[in-house]
Design a protein around this motif. Structure first.
Motif, PDB file in Angstrom:
ATOM      1  N   ILE A   1       0.863  -1.184   0.000  1.00  0.00           N
ATOM      2  CA  ILE A   1       0.000   0.000   0.000  1.00  0.00           C
ATOM      3  C   ILE A   1       0.897   1.232   0.000  1.00  0.00           C
ATOM      4  N   SER A   2       0.462   2.256  -0.693  1.00  0.00           N
ATOM      5  CA  SER A   2       1.270   3.479  -0.818  1.00  0.00           C
ATOM      6  C   SER A   2       1.140   4.342   0.432  1.00  0.00           C
ATOM      7  N   THR A   3       1.868   5.444   0.413  1.00  0.00           N
ATOM      8  CA  THR A   3       1.683   6.445   1.453  1.00  0.00           C
ATOM      9  C   THR A   3       0.335   7.123   1.229  1.00  0.00           C
ATOM     10  N   GLN A   4      -0.162   7.761   2.235  1.00  0.00           N
ATOM     11  CA  GLN A   4      -1.478   8.393   2.180  1.00  0.00           C
ATOM     12  C   GLN A   4      -1.396   9.790   1.576  1.00  0.00           C
ATOM     13  N   ALA A   5      -2.366  10.094   0.728  1.00  0.00           N
ATOM     14  CA  ALA A   5      -2.585  11.465   0.270  1.00  0.00           C
ATOM     15  C   ALA A   5      -3.953  11.863   0.816  1.00  0.00           C
ATOM     16  N   THR A   6      -4.114  13.086   1.235  1.00  0.00           N
ATOM     17  CA  THR A   6      -5.369  13.499   1.861  1.00  0.00           C
ATOM     18  C   THR A   6      -6.090  14.545   1.017  1.00  0.00           C
ATOM     19  N   ASN A   7      -7.386  14.645   1.266  1.00  0.00           N
ATOM     20  CA  ASN A   7      -8.244  15.662   0.658  1.00  0.00           C
ATOM     21  C   ASN A   7      -8.230  15.639  -0.863  1.00  0.00           C
ATOM     22  N   LEU A   8      -8.467  14.445  -1.443  1.00  0.00           N
ATOM     23  CA  LEU A   8      -8.543  14.304  -2.892  1.00  0.00           C
ATOM     24  C   LEU A   8      -9.941  13.861  -3.298  1.00  0.00           C
ATOM     25  N   THR A   9     -10.394  14.350  -4.443  1.00  0.00           N
ATOM     26  CA  THR A   9     -11.642  13.842  -5.014  1.00  0.00           C
ATOM     27  C   THR A   9     -11.362  12.462  -5.613  1.00  0.00           C
TER      28      THR A   9
ATOM     29  N   MET B   1      -5.571   1.984  -8.203  1.00  0.00           N
ATOM     30  CA  MET B   1      -6.564   2.311  -7.190  1.00  0.00           C
ATOM     31  C   MET B   1      -7.217   1.009  -6.715  1.00  0.00           C
ATOM     32  N   PRO B   2      -7.346   0.796  -5.420  1.00  0.00           N
ATOM     33  CA  PRO B   2      -7.850  -0.483  -4.919  1.00  0.00           C
ATOM     34  C   PRO B   2      -9.367  -0.592  -4.940  1.00  0.00           C
ATOM     35  N   SER B   3      -9.857  -1.833  -5.038  1.00  0.00           N
ATOM     36  CA  SER B   3     -11.271  -2.094  -4.786  1.00  0.00           C
ATOM     37  C   SER B   3     -11.462  -2.090  -3.270  1.00  0.00           C
ATOM     38  N   ALA B   4     -12.692  -2.114  -2.807  1.00  0.00           N
ATOM     39  CA  ALA B   4     -12.949  -2.156  -1.366  1.00  0.00           C
ATOM     40  C   ALA B   4     -12.361  -3.428  -0.763  1.00  0.00           C
ATOM     41  N   ASP B   5     -12.467  -4.557  -1.470  1.00  0.00           N
ATOM     42  CA  ASP B   5     -11.902  -5.813  -0.976  1.00  0.00           C
ATOM     43  C   ASP B   5     -10.384  -5.731  -0.864  1.00  0.00           C
ATOM     44  N   GLU B   6      -9.744  -5.163  -1.885  1.00  0.00           N
ATOM     45  CA  GLU B   6      -8.288  -5.055  -1.849  1.00  0.00           C
ATOM     46  C   GLU B   6      -7.829  -4.147  -0.718  1.00  0.00           C
ATOM     47  N   LEU B   7      -8.502  -3.016  -0.546  1.00  0.00           N
ATOM     48  CA  LEU B   7      -8.104  -2.074   0.498  1.00  0.00           C
ATOM     49  C   LEU B   7      -8.361  -2.659   1.882  1.00  0.00           C
ATOM     50  N   SER B   8      -9.412  -3.462   2.014  1.00  0.00           N
ATOM     51  CA  SER B   8      -9.737  -4.030   3.334  1.00  0.00           C
ATOM     52  C   SER B   8      -8.644  -4.970   3.838  1.00  0.00           C
ATOM     53  N   GLN B   9      -7.775  -5.457   2.947  1.00  0.00           N
ATOM     54  CA  GLN B   9      -6.656  -6.295   3.387  1.00  0.00           C
ATOM     55  C   GLN B   9      -5.651  -5.527   4.227  1.00  0.00           C
ATOM     56  N   PHE B  10      -5.685  -4.211   4.129  1.00  0.00           N
ATOM     57  CA  PHE B  10      -4.724  -3.388   4.848  1.00  0.00           C
ATOM     58  C   PHE B  10      -5.331  -2.731   6.086  1.00  0.00           C
ATOM     59  N   VAL B  11      -6.539  -3.126   6.472  1.00  0.00           N
ATOM     60  CA  VAL B  11      -7.164  -2.595   7.680  1.00  0.00           C
ATOM     61  C   VAL B  11      -6.275  -2.934   8.872  1.00  0.00           C
ATOM     62  N   ASN B  12      -6.100  -1.990   9.738  1.00  0.00           N
ATOM     63  CA  ASN B  12      -5.263  -2.080  10.943  1.00  0.00           C
ATOM     64  C   ASN B  12      -3.765  -2.040  10.646  1.00  0.00           C
ATOM     65  N   ASN B  13      -3.358  -1.960   9.372  1.00  0.00           N
ATOM     66  CA  ASN B  13      -1.935  -1.815   9.051  1.00  0.00           C
ATOM     67  C   ASN B  13      -1.496  -0.364   9.107  1.00  0.00           C
ATOM     68  N   ASN B  14      -2.452   0.559   9.130  1.00  0.00           N
ATOM     69  CA  ASN B  14      -2.132   1.979   9.142  1.00  0.00           C
ATOM     70  C   ASN B  14      -2.938   2.663  10.237  1.00  0.00           C
TER      71      ASN B  14
END
Length: 165
Positions: A56-64, A85-98
């Motif tokens: 997962i990349s670094t976070q960017a904030t306040n983007l459309t 750009m991740p799907s919801a399933d792909e992004l959910s794999q990184f829950v609690n990692n950040n």
């Protein structure tokens, strides 16, 4: 038929009989037996890498949504330029990692099942969402990485953006 093939144009009553000992296919229109299929799948799977993102990349904030999609397409980070750009399933794999990111992050997952009323109750400030029909809202699912919580966000809202590879 004169070419030796049998074509059935109605239901065939096999009286509980079954076809056995099917040979390996010799052409594109030939039947496939189980051994041939299993060998084919094994060959295909041996050359495949995981379909799940590795990083997962670094976070960017306040983007459309559009800004996040552009960022992921053009991102070069840690020597890699194959971010997406991740799907919801792909992004959910990184829950609690950040654990430092408590904001929601964009995904490619579309949610067309929410009604406008539900969107307006959960939205602040209340905005008129785009409609597919009279009561269905078309937005993107956003995920909170600290909890895995999801909601639907309008394309013009500003959310966090993580890319995956």
């Amino acid at each position: 038929q004169t070419d030796g093939t049998l074509r059935i144009r109605q239901d065939l009553n096999m009286a509980d009989q079954r076809i056995v000992n099917v040979a390996d296919p010799a052409g594109a229109q030939h039947v496939v037996n189980r051994r041939y299929l299993e060998d084919f799948v094994d060959d295909q799977m041996s050359g495949m890498s995981s379909r799940f993102p590795e990083e997962i990349s670094t976070q960017a904030t306040n983007l459309t949504f559009a800004q996040c999609a552009f960022r992921c397409r053009t991102l070069t980070e840690d020597g890699h330029d194959d971010w997406g750009m991740p799907s919801a399933d792909e992004l959910s794999q990184f829950v609690n990692n950040n654990p430092t990111s408590s904001s929601y992050s964009w995904t490619t997952t579309v949610d067309r099942s929410r009604t406008a009323r539900a969107y307006q109750i959960n939205s602040s400030p209340i905005q008129q969402p785009p409609f597919i029909n009279n009561d269905t809202y078309d937005g993107r699912v956003v995920v909170r990485l600290t909890t895995g919580e999801t909601r639907v966000s309008d394309y013009s809202e500003q959310e966090s953006c993580f890319c995956v590879r």
